[in-house]
Design an enzyme around this catalytic site. Structure first.
Site, mmCIF file in Angstrom:
data_model
loop_
_atom_site.group_PDB
_atom_site.id
_atom_site.type_symbol
_atom_site.label_atom_id
_atom_site.label_comp_id
_atom_site.label_asym_id
_atom_site.label_seq_id
_atom_site.Cartn_x
_atom_site.Cartn_y
_atom_site.Cartn_z
ATOM 1 N N LYS A 148 0.912 -1.182 -0.057
ATOM 2 C CA LYS A 148 0.285 0.085 -0.266
ATOM 3 C C LYS A 148 1.069 1.158 -0.017
ATOM 4 C CE LYS A 148 -0.569 0.910 4.957
ATOM 5 N NZ LYS A 148 0.055 2.171 5.141
ATOM 6 N N ASP A 178 -1.595 -6.173 2.496
ATOM 7 C CA ASP A 178 -1.685 -5.099 3.733
ATOM 8 C C ASP A 178 -1.320 -6.118 4.909
ATOM 9 O OD1 ASP A 178 -2.581 -3.804 5.843
ATOM 10 O OD2 ASP A 178 -4.330 -2.866 4.592
ATOM 11 N N HIS A 179 -0.481 -5.858 5.428
ATOM 12 C CA HIS A 179 0.098 -6.607 6.646
ATOM 13 C C HIS A 179 -1.057 -6.785 7.725
ATOM 14 C CE1 HIS A 179 0.999 -2.976 8.661
ATOM 15 N NE2 HIS A 179 0.807 -3.575 9.813
ATOM 16 N N LYS A 183 -2.203 -10.719 10.420
ATOM 17 C CA LYS A 183 -2.345 -10.634 11.729
ATOM 18 C C LYS A 183 -3.276 -11.772 12.278
ATOM 19 C CE LYS A 183 -0.943 -5.760 12.696
ATOM 20 N NZ LYS A 183 0.104 -6.147 13.379
ATOM 21 N N GLU A 217 -1.884 5.005 17.563
ATOM 22 C CA GLU A 217 -0.385 4.810 17.775
ATOM 23 C C GLU A 217 0.199 5.835 18.900
ATOM 24 O OE1 GLU A 217 1.148 5.028 13.799
ATOM 25 O OE2 GLU A 217 1.823 2.790 13.845
ATOM 26 N N ASP A 236 -3.090 6.806 4.741
ATOM 27 C CA ASP A 236 -2.241 5.873 5.133
ATOM 28 C C ASP A 236 -2.928 4.904 6.111
ATOM 29 O OD1 ASP A 236 0.666 5.345 5.857
ATOM 30 O OD2 ASP A 236 -0.098 6.036 7.887
ATOM 31 N N HIS A 241 -6.211 -0.209 6.268
ATOM 32 C CA HIS A 241 -6.291 -0.962 7.517
ATOM 33 C C HIS A 241 -7.847 -1.182 8.107
ATOM 34 C CE1 HIS A 241 -2.197 -1.405 7.103
ATOM 35 N NE2 HIS A 241 -1.798 -0.335 7.834
#
Length: 500
Positions: A148, A178-179, A183, A217, A236, A241
């Site tokens: 991305k 997309d990591h 998960k 974050e 972003d 996400h």
């Protein structure tokens, strides 16, 4: 695997450690080699030494095995070239054929684009120019992994899709990564919903009041000012996400757990997002930007950030899904930099009981049931419900049934990049984004970007670094007679929530 951008941060922090973990656990093919590609001039040995040192830095201590690291590093090769120069690909082709002969590989290549997004539309075309995009039967498969952001708006996303699957690669060769979907706890949203009959009857507008999705974050933008000031939080984090977490929460059960059926249902959610009017953008989206506070610098003081930047570092919004299951159920999503903690979670708020029968223990009336799916940190699931307090009378108090992955003992959760890279090697595209999903997401969010561009005076609220964002975000969810669920930093007891 050919890694474009091999000298960059993503490669050393994520990709090489993930490939090492696959190698350590014997999950790479026998005939496997890595070719790092970048403009920096390294020899094979120089690059291998660099990778060795980086593995010792970025791999967890319990995964460090010197013998395995040395053996893994021997699989790594390096080829200095400028990926933006089409003539360089004429030199790349014979280098790959030489590696093929060394390891007995039949021209099976995975290209990983760990490069700036400006090269996403260039590299596939240059690979095509020299015939490095063509699959040649069972042997000679070509696949490409793209990070991305896949486009900056609808127009650029459509252009990239045309370059990839209409020009250079087929859709089944393209793996948009997309990591987040790698998960373990994100995948467990599916298991929780579709492996347990207790949830399906109440997973709809009749029993669910609203849903929160939070991914925040406790750090700033670090060294990414040049990229982030151009992209912003919506591009972003939100467009990929957070909206994927919404889709996993809201999707219908697939007819079978295979790539096509699974991604069909995800795409339906994106296509069912209620389009945003200008009134919606003004009322249901709150932008924020962190300001200096308690030793933390303001966003506009960060490196490579414009001193008058109006880029959002925080975004909260209310969105709706126009379908039978979710009509009338608002989804509140929130993400930001410089928050009090780093946490990602989904909170499903069920409707309260229709009539209060019991007394409130300790003057605290039991609230409606909550299901909390914690993605990070302290991965797990919490169900909150009311129970009678021991003793005379019928006082009811809310308690928590808490499952944490850490309670399983030393069972590591899967490395997200390792899982997704292995899926690509196996040709399993289930957890990768399909082109129609990309287009549907950008179709939903592009009007927001265009509105901000055409109305530079639209509100951008400041919030002190280290807080939960602008107060206006609290007012957004108060429309639901509710408050954001703010989990405190580093807590393992999920009963405790903080208000700052």
């Amino acid at each position: 695997m050919v890694i474009f951008g091999a000298s960059g941060d993503l490669t050393r922090r994520k990709l090489i450690p993930a490939l090492y973990l696959l190698y350590k656990h014997n999950r790479l093919p026998e005939n496997f080699a890595i070719l790092g590609v970048a403009r920096t001039a390294f020899t094979d040995d120089e690059f291998r030494e660099r990778i060795h040192l980086q593995l010792l830095r970025f791999v967890k201590p319990e995964d460090v095995n010197e013998e395995k690291i040395r053996s893994f590093v021997s699989l790594i090769n390096y080829f200095p070239m400028d990926p933006a120069d089409p003539d360089e690909y004429l030199r790349l082709q014979p280098r790959l054929l030489k590696l093929d002969q060394m390891i007995g590989n039949g021209e099976n290549y995975i290209y990983y684009l760990a490069t700036p997004p400006s090269l996403y539309g260039v590299i596939p075309q240059y690979l095509k120019n020299v015939g490095l995009n063509l699959s040649k039967g069972p042997k000679g498969n070509k696949r490409i992994i793209v990070e991305k952001p896949f486009g900056y708006d609808l127009e650029s996303a459509l252009e990239l899709n045309n370059i990839y699957y209409k020009d250079a690669f087929r859709e089944d060769q393209i793996f948009r990564i997309d990591h987040y979907l790698g998960k373990e706890t994100v995948q467990n949203i599916l298991a929780l919903r579709f492996a347990n009959t207790v949830f399906e009857p109440v997973w709809n507008r009749n029993y669910i009041d609203y849903v929160e999705v939070t991914a925040v974050e406790n750090m700033g933008i670090e060294q990414r000012g040049g990229y982030f000031d151009d992209a912003g939080t919506l591009r972003d984090m939100v467009q990929n996400h957070l909206i994927q977490l919404v889709a996993l929460t809201a999707m219908e059960p697939p007819t079978a757990f295979n790539p096509d059926s699974f991604r069909d249902e995800l795409a339906k959610v994106y296509q069912s997002l209620t389009p945003l009017t200008e009134k919606d953008i003004n009322q249901h989206i709150i932008r924020g930007q962190y300001t200096a506070s308690e030793g933390r610098k303001a966003y506009r003081e960060e490196k490579d950030v414009a001193p008058d930047s109006r880029t959002e570092t925080f975004l909260a919004m209310k969105l709706s899904i126009s379908n039978w299951r979710w009509s009338g159920v608002p989804f509140y999503i929130r993400t930001g930099k410089q928050m009090p903690t780093k946490v990602s979670e989904i909170v499903v708020h069920f409707k309260p009981t229709p009539f209060p029968l019991f007394n409130c223990a300790e003057r605290t009336c039991p609230t409606a049931n909550l299901l909390i799916i914690r993605i990070q940190p302290n991965e797990g699931i919490v169900l909150k419900f009311g129970l009678k307090v021991p003793g005379s009378g019928f006082d009811v108090k809310q308690v928590a049934m808490d499952f944490s992955y850490s309670s399983l003992g030393p069972i590591p959760t899967e490395d997200a990049y390792a899982r997704l890279i292995e899926d690509c090697i196996l040709g399993d595209s289930t957890l990768f984004t399909r082109s129609d999903a990309v287009e549907a997401c950008w179709k939903y969010f592009t009007p927001v970007l265009e509105y901000w561009k055409n109305h530079p005076e639209s509100p951008l609220y400041g919030y002190p670094a280290g807080t939960w964002g602008p107060r206006e975000a609290d007012m957004l969810i108060q429309e639901q007679n509710a408050e954001w669920s703010n989990p405190c930093k580093n807590l393992t007891n999920t009963e405790l929530y903080c208000e700052l």
